[in-house]
Structure formats: C-alpha cells, structure tokens
Motif scaffolding. Structure first.
Motif, PDB file in Angstrom:
ATOM      1  N   ASN A 169      64.041  30.515   2.321  1.00 32.94           N
ATOM      2  CA  ASN A 169      65.105  29.665   1.788  1.00 32.94           C
ATOM      3  C   ASN A 169      66.480  30.100   2.301  1.00 32.94           C
ATOM      4  N   HIS A 175      68.849  23.345   3.919  1.00 34.11           N
ATOM      5  CA  HIS A 175      68.505  22.761   2.615  1.00 34.11           C
ATOM      6  C   HIS A 175      69.737  22.490   1.751  1.00 34.11           C
ATOM      7  N   HIS A 180      71.732  21.484  -2.847  1.00 34.32           N
ATOM      8  CA  HIS A 180      72.988  21.969  -3.443  1.00 34.32           C
ATOM      9  C   HIS A 180      74.147  20.991  -3.316  1.00 34.32           C
ATOM     10  N   ASP A 313      68.008  26.876  -6.315  1.00 40.07           N
ATOM     11  CA  ASP A 313      67.028  27.424  -5.368  1.00 40.07           C
ATOM     12  C   ASP A 313      65.782  27.919  -6.090  1.00 40.07           C
TER      13      ASP A 313
HETATM   14 FE   LIG Z   1      69.939  27.502  -1.535  1.00 39.41          FE
END
Ligand SMILES: [Fe+2]
Ligand code: FES
Length: 357
Positions: A169, A175, A180, A313
């Motif tokens: 991650n 991502h 986010h 996350d």
């Molecule tokens: Fe993240």
C-alpha cells in the motif's frame, strides 16, 4: 507476473523463518513507554517492554520463569520489573535479582533479553538469526525527528493483515486518488498517470513521483497558503522494517521540486511495519511537517488528517486480506502500479530464504 505479488507471507520454503531476522524492527514509539510495562508480540515472540529507573528501555521475553505469568502483568520498580504472581524481580538483562522469602536465586532464574536501542524517538529491537550473536549493525537514524525544521506527532495501529500488504500500500501511492479523496488524494487520473521512477538495491526500493501543475488536495490547502495549482512530489524509500515517505508541494512553476532543500509544504512520514505474527501486524507512524504560521493549529490538522487517511488504508487492507482468505489460492494479476511493491517482496523473500541457510 511475479509469483510473489500480493500473496500471504508464508507460501514456499516453510521450514525457513517467516521473516528476515537479522534486522532492526520498530518495537515502539518512545512516547509509548512510560511507567507501565507494555506487552507486544513481535515476529511471533511475546515481549515485554519497559523503562528501567535510568529511563533506558529493556525488552524481555514476556514469561516469568517461575510459573509462566506474563511479566507484563507485573509492576515496575526502581530495580526492575516485578512479576505480578509471586513477586520475582527481574533486571533489564532478564536476570532474576530477588525471590521474595528465598535467599538463594537459582542460576537458571532468568528470561531472555533482546537487544534494543532507542534513538530519534523510536525504539528498535533485534531478533537475530543466532540468539548468541550481537546485532550485526546499528539501527537506522531518522533525522526528521531531530530537525528544527519539523514538528511531528504519530500513533500506532494494529492490523489484522500480514505486514507485506502494508508495504504494498505504501509503495504504491496511486491509490491516493481512490482511497484518500477527502485528505491527501486529489484527481485519480493525475495519480495514475504521474511520472514514476522506481529504483532498488539489495535492501531498499526508491520511488519518485512528480505531479506537476496539479490541484492541491484538501490537507495541503488546509495547511499551507498555496496561490493556486501546485507541483507535487512523492518520494518513497522502502527498507525491510520501515518506510520513509517524503511528500509535498510548491506553487506550480515556482522552483524545482527535485532539490531536497525545496520550500513549500512538506509531509514526512515514518512508517515502521513490524509483523506481530504471519497474519497480523503493528504499524508505527509519525508525520512531520513544517507549518509556517499557526503552527500548533496546522500541525493538529495535519496529524488528524493523516490519522484519518491511515484509517482509510487500514479499512481497505484488512478487507483485502479477509477476501484473500475467503478466496484462497486465487491468482492475482499485476498492473503497472505494482512495480515497486513487487521489488520489495523480492527483497524480503531473498533475505528470508537466505537467513535459513
Ligand atoms: Fe494510503
Ligand atoms: S509466576 Fe512469576 S513469580 Fe511466580
């Protein structure tokens, strides 16, 4: 595709240790160790952490050698840690120094002590392939915790997921535009198309991403008086036990962003990822930033939004791992964003399998 991509840690070579052992791992943030012992399982070893009367950190096996009560159930005294069952007292080296009501202390009345070192507000622990060998090198330094330029704060998460899913991650910040959006995200397409440079050596992976002339995300505009669009950088360093992520932005076109002394707004993240077991992890994080005005208020905002971001996350990674358990052995395909995570997996696998030989 790489056969190591996104697989749970334990697949092949099961007779070997599941983690590289000749490494310093993060055991705690300094602020966690006050006047109570802290119990923490790390790399499958139950450990008790505490400070002695001089403020030095000790790490012992969390099991009294008398009748096996966890020592973390005991109390701290000026001369060490006293077991909470029959009162045996242990010093920082794990030696029993007092047995209430008994004069002679048996030679074997001791528990295992682990090498620990506290520096830069981080407590590091060494497990080692050979318990009789001292650590082969010093733990890493982390300068943003010592710098006048930065303020920092942080926290600890417990994850119901293997530690390499957290590496994946953090090494793939594409991502941000999906997970986010409320904090450090921004436009998903800009993230996915960002120019990305990946390099690696035997023990580390480096990723540099630049997003020029982009819209500043909410955390950035809340923390810094940008005039409009920004040039953003993201620099990620993966090391076996932790990642360092230096992100930030300057007003678009105002100065080069590949110079470490660049101005603008900075967020420097420390991410210590320590396996608890093969399927669960500890995640120690701090965020350092350089607010120019209203420092306290801005710093609080940066820390709150970072914590919120990391909770996002955690939700994704734990859901991902639950599904990996529900769909065992299903293949996973690689896409372009997996280059750096796959290199990190290869480094860990290499060190892990080499350590058993
Ligand atoms: Fe993240
Ligand atoms: S179990 Fe610790 S002193 Fe008895």
């Amino acid at each position: 595709m790489s056969d190591l991509a996104a697989q749970p840690v334990k697949q092949k070579t099961e007779h070997l240790p599941p983690f590289p052992l000749n490494q310093w791992y993060v055991a705690a943030l300094s602020r966690e160790l006050k006047d109570e012992p802290v119990a923490r399982m790390m790399l499958g070893n139950p450990i008790v952490l505490f400070r002695n009367a001089d403020g030095e950190v000790a790490a012992l096996e969390d099991r009294c050698c008398h009748r096996a009560l966890p020592l973390s159930c005991g109390t701290l005294e000026p001369d060490g840690l006293r077991c909470g069952y029959h009162g045996m007292l242990y010093n920082s080296q794990g030696q029993c120094t007092e047995i209430p009501g008994q004069e002679k202390i048996p030679r074997r009345a001791r528990v295992k002590a682990y090498p620990v070192k506290e520096q830069d507000d981080i407590v590091w622990i060494w497990f080692g392939e050979d318990a009789n060998e001292p650590p082969a090198f010093e733990p890493p330094r982390y300068s943003p915790h010592r710098s006048d330029q930065y303020f920092f704060d942080g926290g600890v998460f417990h994850y119901q997921a293997p530690y390499q899913l957290i590496h994946d991650n953090l090494l793939d910040l594409s991502h941000l535009g999906y997970v986010h959006l409320k904090t450090i995200g921004g436009n998903a397409k800009v993230h996915m198309n960002a120019q990305m440079d990946v390099s690696s050596d035997e023990k580390s992976v480096h990723v540099v991403r630049h997003m020029l002339d982009s819209e500043p995300p909410p955390t950035y505009t809340a923390a810094y008086p940008f005039k409009g669009r920004v040039d953003r950088w993201q620099e990620i360093e993966f090391h076996i036990s932790h990642l360092r992520i230096w992100t930030g932005a300057v007003d678009a076109g105002s100065e080069p962003i590949d110079n470490p002394s660049r101005g603008g707004f900075h967020m420097r993240g420390f991410h210590g990822i320590t396996p608890e077991t093969e399927t669960t992890s500890h995640y120690f994080w701090t965020i350092a930033s350089n607010p120019t005005e209203n420092q306290e208020e801005v710093m609080k905002k940066v820390v709150d939004q970072t914590a919120y971001t990391f909770e996002e996350d955690k939700e994704v990674i734990e859901a991902q791992y639950r599904n990996m358990i529900d769909f065992p052995g299903e293949p996973m395909i690689d896409i372009h964003v997996d280059a750096a995570p796959n290199r990190a997996r290869r480094i860990i696998e290499h060190l892990r399998t080499r350590s058993g030989k």
